[in-house]
Design an enzyme around this catalytic site. Structure first.
Site, PDB file in Angstrom:
ATOM      1  N   LYS A  13       0.834  -1.217   0.000  1.00 28.71           N
ATOM      2  CA  LYS A  13       0.000   0.000   0.000  1.00 28.71           C
ATOM      3  C   LYS A  13       0.867   1.266   0.000  1.00 28.71           C
ATOM      4  O   LYS A  13       0.650   2.170  -0.801  1.00 28.71           O
ATOM      5  CB  LYS A  13      -0.917   0.032   1.240  1.00 28.71           C
ATOM      6  CG  LYS A  13      -1.865  -1.130   1.365  1.00 28.71           C
ATOM      7  CD  LYS A  13      -2.822  -0.956   2.519  1.00 28.71           C
ATOM      8  CE  LYS A  13      -2.151  -0.847   3.887  1.00 28.71           C
ATOM      9  NZ  LYS A  13      -1.528  -2.097   4.371  1.00 28.71           N
ATOM     10  N   ARG A  88      -9.059   0.889   9.391  1.00 25.87           N
ATOM     11  CA  ARG A  88      -8.568  -0.459   9.666  1.00 25.87           C
ATOM     12  C   ARG A  88      -9.597  -1.295  10.411  1.00 25.87           C
ATOM     13  O   ARG A  88      -9.339  -2.462  10.704  1.00 25.87           O
ATOM     14  CB  ARG A  88      -7.283  -0.376  10.492  1.00 25.87           C
ATOM     15  CG  ARG A  88      -6.037  -0.826   9.700  1.00 25.87           C
ATOM     16  CD  ARG A  88      -4.852  -0.596  10.586  1.00 25.87           C
ATOM     17  NE  ARG A  88      -3.663  -1.327  10.264  1.00 25.87           N
ATOM     18  CZ  ARG A  88      -2.611  -0.818   9.641  1.00 25.87           C
ATOM     19  NH1 ARG A  88      -2.658   0.399   9.136  1.00 25.87           N
ATOM     20  NH2 ARG A  88      -1.519  -1.542   9.512  1.00 25.87           N
ATOM     21  N   ARG A 127      11.832  -6.205   4.738  1.00 24.53           N
ATOM     22  CA  ARG A 127      11.680  -4.760   4.496  1.00 24.53           C
ATOM     23  C   ARG A 127      12.725  -3.947   5.265  1.00 24.53           C
ATOM     24  O   ARG A 127      12.951  -4.155   6.453  1.00 24.53           O
ATOM     25  CB  ARG A 127      10.278  -4.341   4.927  1.00 24.53           C
ATOM     26  CG  ARG A 127      10.016  -2.854   4.731  1.00 24.53           C
ATOM     27  CD  ARG A 127       8.554  -2.536   4.643  1.00 24.53           C
ATOM     28  NE  ARG A 127       7.828  -2.754   5.891  1.00 24.53           N
ATOM     29  CZ  ARG A 127       6.513  -2.583   6.008  1.00 24.53           C
ATOM     30  NH1 ARG A 127       5.802  -2.251   4.956  1.00 24.53           N
ATOM     31  NH2 ARG A 127       5.926  -2.785   7.161  1.00 24.53           N
ATOM     32  N   ARG A 159      12.046  -1.977  10.750  1.00 24.16           N
ATOM     33  CA  ARG A 159      11.013  -1.509  11.683  1.00 24.16           C
ATOM     34  C   ARG A 159      10.823  -2.533  12.796  1.00 24.16           C
ATOM     35  O   ARG A 159      10.841  -3.746  12.534  1.00 24.16           O
ATOM     36  CB  ARG A 159       9.689  -1.336  10.932  1.00 24.16           C
ATOM     37  CG  ARG A 159       9.490   0.067  10.389  1.00 24.16           C
ATOM     38  CD  ARG A 159       8.331   0.171   9.438  1.00 24.16           C
ATOM     39  NE  ARG A 159       7.064  -0.348   9.966  1.00 24.16           N
ATOM     40  CZ  ARG A 159       5.910  -0.232   9.326  1.00 24.16           C
ATOM     41  NH1 ARG A 159       5.862   0.380   8.143  1.00 24.16           N
ATOM     42  NH2 ARG A 159       4.809  -0.730   9.836  1.00 24.16           N
ATOM     43  N   ARG A 170       0.289  -8.931  13.609  1.00 22.55           N
ATOM     44  CA  ARG A 170      -0.308  -7.928  12.699  1.00 22.55           C
ATOM     45  C   ARG A 170      -1.191  -8.596  11.647  1.00 22.55           C
ATOM     46  O   ARG A 170      -2.257  -8.078  11.306  1.00 22.55           O
ATOM     47  CB  ARG A 170       0.801  -7.125  12.012  1.00 22.55           C
ATOM     48  CG  ARG A 170       1.503  -6.169  12.981  1.00 22.55           C
ATOM     49  CD  ARG A 170       2.798  -5.640  12.406  1.00 22.55           C
ATOM     50  NE  ARG A 170       2.572  -4.745  11.288  1.00 22.55           N
ATOM     51  CZ  ARG A 170       3.514  -4.420  10.423  1.00 22.55           C
ATOM     52  NH1 ARG A 170       4.725  -4.964  10.519  1.00 22.55           N
ATOM     53  NH2 ARG A 170       3.255  -3.586   9.463  1.00 22.55           N
TER      54      ARG A 170
HETATM   55  P1  AMP Z   1       1.354   0.482   9.117  1.00 23.18           P
HETATM   56  O1  AMP Z   1       2.531   1.327   8.843  1.00 23.18           O
HETATM   57  O2  AMP Z   1       0.157   0.936   8.355  1.00 23.18           O
HETATM   58  O3  AMP Z   1       1.625  -0.965   8.929  1.00 23.18           O
HETATM   59  O4  AMP Z   1       0.988   0.696  10.652  1.00 23.18           O
HETATM   60  C1  AMP Z   1       1.901   0.413  11.682  1.00 23.18           C
HETATM   61  C2  AMP Z   1       1.173   0.321  12.991  1.00 23.18           C
HETATM   62  O5  AMP Z   1       0.540   1.535  13.307  1.00 23.18           O
HETATM   63  C3  AMP Z   1       0.057  -0.707  13.011  1.00 23.18           C
HETATM   64  O6  AMP Z   1       0.524  -2.018  13.292  1.00 23.18           O
HETATM   65  C4  AMP Z   1      -0.795  -0.168  14.142  1.00 23.18           C
HETATM   66  O7  AMP Z   1      -0.263  -0.447  15.383  1.00 23.18           O
HETATM   67  C5  AMP Z   1      -0.684   1.310  13.925  1.00 23.18           C
HETATM   68  N1  AMP Z   1      -1.752   1.789  13.007  1.00 23.18           N
HETATM   69  C6  AMP Z   1      -1.602   2.246  11.747  1.00 23.18           C
HETATM   70  N2  AMP Z   1      -2.770   2.596  11.234  1.00 23.18           N
HETATM   71  C7  AMP Z   1      -3.693   2.374  12.163  1.00 23.18           C
HETATM   72  C8  AMP Z   1      -5.090   2.527  12.207  1.00 23.18           C
HETATM   73  N3  AMP Z   1      -5.786   2.988  11.168  1.00 23.18           N
HETATM   74  N4  AMP Z   1      -5.731   2.196  13.339  1.00 23.18           N
HETATM   75  C9  AMP Z   1      -5.068   1.747  14.391  1.00 23.18           C
HETATM   76  N5  AMP Z   1      -3.754   1.554  14.412  1.00 23.18           N
HETATM   77  C10 AMP Z   1      -3.053   1.862  13.301  1.00 23.18           C
END
Ligand code: AMP
Length: 322
Positions: A13, A88, A127, A159, A170
């Protein structure tokens, strides 16, 4: 272009959102990036969000919503946005619909990045992210495991939530909380599924093709507005033209009337002259006739008188001889 990119962690994404934002001229709005930034700056929200993120859990809705609301109302998102990682769960989807309704920017499409779980795990574990420019790299594509960023030479890191033990969590969270959104957007008729495996270019091309109907729908809407304005302009022009025509007609009528009057006067004068001339001609003819007849009669009478006298004289002479 107002779209949501939906998909499991590692479905690409973020990478594709970065490519699309250049093409469509609208910003990528990533909830993960906003949260990571808040954590790095150690803001109140960041401190609250940190623990959940490190555990691979979702951060509470009110924290994420606050960040998203603030981001979407910034100037650069007025012409659209590419939402990456938000919503989400179904509560977030409801809150997003309300927020976009409030700011008059309804969603146009939701793109689901379809990637097999095996591929997701491989991508997340391999990654590497640049600390300086944020570029995302695949370990398998780097010249060596400890190579610097190929874009800016910055340091690459993994990360903390890309560690194997967190990846599983996740993916679980995605299955239970985010996947139901596929059904939700399908029912709304907004969902487009894009195969998220292949080269970057192939995936981008598929996404652009999936977005083409939304883009085409946005264009006629725009030209309809333009057409409406143009129609208004032409109707205003037409009214002006009509008014101008009226003025010209009135002036022409007035001028025409004058001309007609003048012409009528002229014609009347002419015919009067003609009549006068004609009648004058008749009179002179009559007079001439009369004058030629009179002397003739006079002469006739005179000559008749003369010859009568002559005859009388002759008769008298003859009776005397007898
Ligand atoms: P991402 O970079 O999108 O994979 O997000 C990394 C982390 O941020 C996720 O594993 C969640 O802990 C938190 N996170 C990101 N987006 C959301 C969301 N829309 N709602 C809740 N937690 C989020």
């Amino acid at each position: 272009m107002r779209i949501v990119l939906l998909g499991a962690p590692g479905s690409g994404k973020g990478t594709q959102a970065q490519r699309l934002q250049t093409k469509y001229g609208v910003p990528q709005v990533s909830s993960g990036d906003l949260l990571r930034d808040a954590v790095a700056r150690q803001t109140e929200l960041g401190i609250k969000a940190k623990a959940a993120m490190e555990a691979g859990q979702l951060v509470s809705d009110d924290i994420v919503l606050g960040l998203i609301r603030e981001r979407l109302t910034r100037d650069d998102a007025k012409n659209g946005f590419i939402l990456d990682g938000f919503p989400r769960n179904s509560d977030q989807a409801g809150a997003l619909a309300k927020l976009l309704n409030d700011i008059g920017q309804p969603l146009e499409a939701v793109l689901l990045m379809d990637v097999r779980t095996k591929t997701l795990i491989g991508r997340l574990a391999g990654r590497r992210v640049c600390r300086a420019c944020g570029a995302v790299h695949a370990l398998s594509q780097l010249p060596s495991p400890d190579a610097p960023c190929t874009k800016c030479g910055g340091e690459l890191y993994q990360r903390s939530d890309d560690k194997e033990e967190v990846i599983a969590k996740r993916l679980d969270v995605y299955q239970s909380q985010t996947k139901p959104l596929i059904d939700h957007y399908q029912k709304l008729g907004m969902l487009r599924v894009v195969k998220g495996e292949g080269t970057l270019e192939q995936i981008t091309a598929r996404m652009e093709a999936a977005l083409a109907p939304a883009e085409a729908a946005a264009k006629p809407a725009k030209s309809a507005a333009v057409r409406k304005q143009a129609a208004k302009k032409t109707s205003r022009k037409a009214t002006k033209k009509k008014a101008a025509k009226k003025v010209v007609k009135k002036a022409a009528k007035k001028a025409g009337k004058k001309l007609v009057k003048k012409a009528a006067k002229k014609a009347a004068k002419k015919s009067a002259k003609k009549v006068a001339r004609k009648s004058a001609g008749k009179v002179t003819k009559k007079v001439a006739k009369k004058s030629t007849k009179k002397p003739a009669k006079k002469a006739g009478k005179k000559s008749a008188g003369k010859s009568g006298k002559k005859a009388n004289k002759k008769a008298k002479k003859a009776s005397k001889k007898k």
